[in-house]
Scaffold this motif. Structure first.
Motif, PDB file in Angstrom:
ATOM      1  N   GLY A  51      21.062  24.277 -23.584  1.00 22.14           N
ATOM      2  CA  GLY A  51      21.679  24.856 -22.255  1.00 22.14           C
ATOM      3  C   GLY A  51      23.011  24.716 -22.273  1.00 22.14           C
ATOM      4  N   LEU A  52      23.586  25.299 -23.468  1.00 19.19           N
ATOM      5  CA  LEU A  52      24.923  25.323 -23.681  1.00 19.19           C
ATOM      6  C   LEU A  52      25.424  26.735 -23.082  1.00 19.19           C
ATOM      7  CD1 LEU A  52      25.673  24.245 -27.090  1.00 19.19           C
ATOM      8  CD2 LEU A  52      25.728  22.854 -25.090  1.00 19.19           C
ATOM      9  N   SER A  53      26.229  27.014 -22.473  1.00 19.41           N
ATOM     10  CA  SER A  53      27.073  28.061 -21.980  1.00 19.41           C
ATOM     11  C   SER A  53      28.684  28.195 -21.986  1.00 19.41           C
ATOM     12  CB  SER A  53      26.986  28.242 -20.548  1.00 19.41           C
ATOM     13  OG  SER A  53      27.403  27.095 -19.776  1.00 19.41           O
ATOM     14  N   GLY A  54      29.229  29.409 -21.800  1.00 20.30           N
ATOM     15  CA  GLY A  54      30.630  29.492 -21.899  1.00 20.30           C
ATOM     16  C   GLY A  54      30.832  30.468 -23.234  1.00 20.30           C
ATOM     17  N   ASP A  55      31.927  31.144 -23.106  1.00 17.54           N
ATOM     18  CA  ASP A  55      32.384  32.000 -24.114  1.00 17.54           C
ATOM     19  C   ASP A  55      33.598  31.993 -24.875  1.00 17.54           C
ATOM     20  OD1 ASP A  55      34.166  32.605 -22.017  1.00 17.54           O
ATOM     21  OD2 ASP A  55      33.415  34.688 -21.757  1.00 17.54           O
ATOM     22  N   GLN A  56      34.046  30.522 -24.614  1.00 21.31           N
ATOM     23  CA  GLN A  56      35.320  30.141 -25.515  1.00 21.31           C
ATOM     24  C   GLN A  56      34.864  29.243 -26.538  1.00 21.31           C
ATOM     25  OE1 GLN A  56      38.297  31.249 -24.829  1.00 21.31           O
ATOM     26  NE2 GLN A  56      37.310  32.955 -23.308  1.00 21.31           N
TER      27      GLN A  56
END
Length: 220
Positions: free
Chosen positions: A188-193
């Motif tokens: 469930g990981l998200s983010g683009d950094q």
């Protein structure tokens, strides 16, 4: 020799719960790391990281390997979240690589290097310890072959997770990136950094000048 492909993440309570449900904990261990460089940062400014852990030496070097041609924007984005380093663990090869980089190597004191004259070769190459910390690590494996997840707690108060796949040098790195991306989705990981690693945070807190130099050279 292997290439370590890795994505770091911040482990929330929900992520930990998911990991414990879909993964198998394969143990917990504690280790002490020491990192070495010259006073002018000859190694780290080239993104080379010389480390001693549990009596063993390792040099992590940046690498560009075959199999990383992304075919879509999503693949490119996933690749940007990961780091790739070649891991060298043979001490004579490590010393050779370091000698190639360091300009003020003291030739007149050169002797055969071995585990027994550790202080001599460090002194001869003007290497000093610039970072030292202890980490408690919990490791998990998933059903997908070759994926390991580590949850690290450093003694300077930073917690970070790592999804890691090792690839033999010269083989397809894209498959490793795909495995990491699938694992991140399962967690469930998200983010683009990119998430900061332990060394980034350690240097920022303890050696801001060194950290600033690495930032200016786009190493961090």
């Amino acid at each position: 020799m292997n290439v370590e492909v890795e994505r770091k993440f911040l482990c929330s309570a929900d992520t930990l719960k998911t990991l414990e449900e879909i993964g198998v904990c394969v143990g917990q261990r504690q280790f002490h790391d020491q990192y070495f460089d010259t006073p002018k940062f000859d190694l780290t400014l080239r993104d080379m990281w010389l480390r001693k852990r549990k009596g063993c030496w390792e040099l992590k070097c940046p690498t560009t390997v075959a199999g990383t041609q992304e075919t879509s924007g999503e693949q490119s984005k996933a690749a940007a979240l990961c780091t790739r380093y070649k891991e060298i663990t043979n001490l004579p090869e490590i010393q050779l690589r370091v000698k190639e980089v360091i300009k003020d190597f003291c030739e007149d004191r050169e002797t055969n290097c071995s585990q027994g004259d550790e202080e001599a070769w460090l002194s001869r190459m003007n290497l000093v310890c610039f970072a030292e910390f202890t980490t408690v690590r919990r490791s998990f494996t998933l059903e997908e072959e070759g994926v390991q997840i580590d949850l690290d707690q450093a003694d300077f108060g930073y917690h970070v997770g790592e999804i890691e796949v090792l690839v033999p040098e010269g083989e397809d790195v894209q498959s490793a990136l795909d495995k990491i991306e699938r694992t991140a989705r399962k967690l469930g990981l998200s983010g683009d950094q990119r998430v900061e690693g332990k060394m980034n945070v350690y240097l920022k807190r303890n050696h801001p000048e060194h950290y600033a130099k690495l930032l200016s050279e786009h190493v961090l």
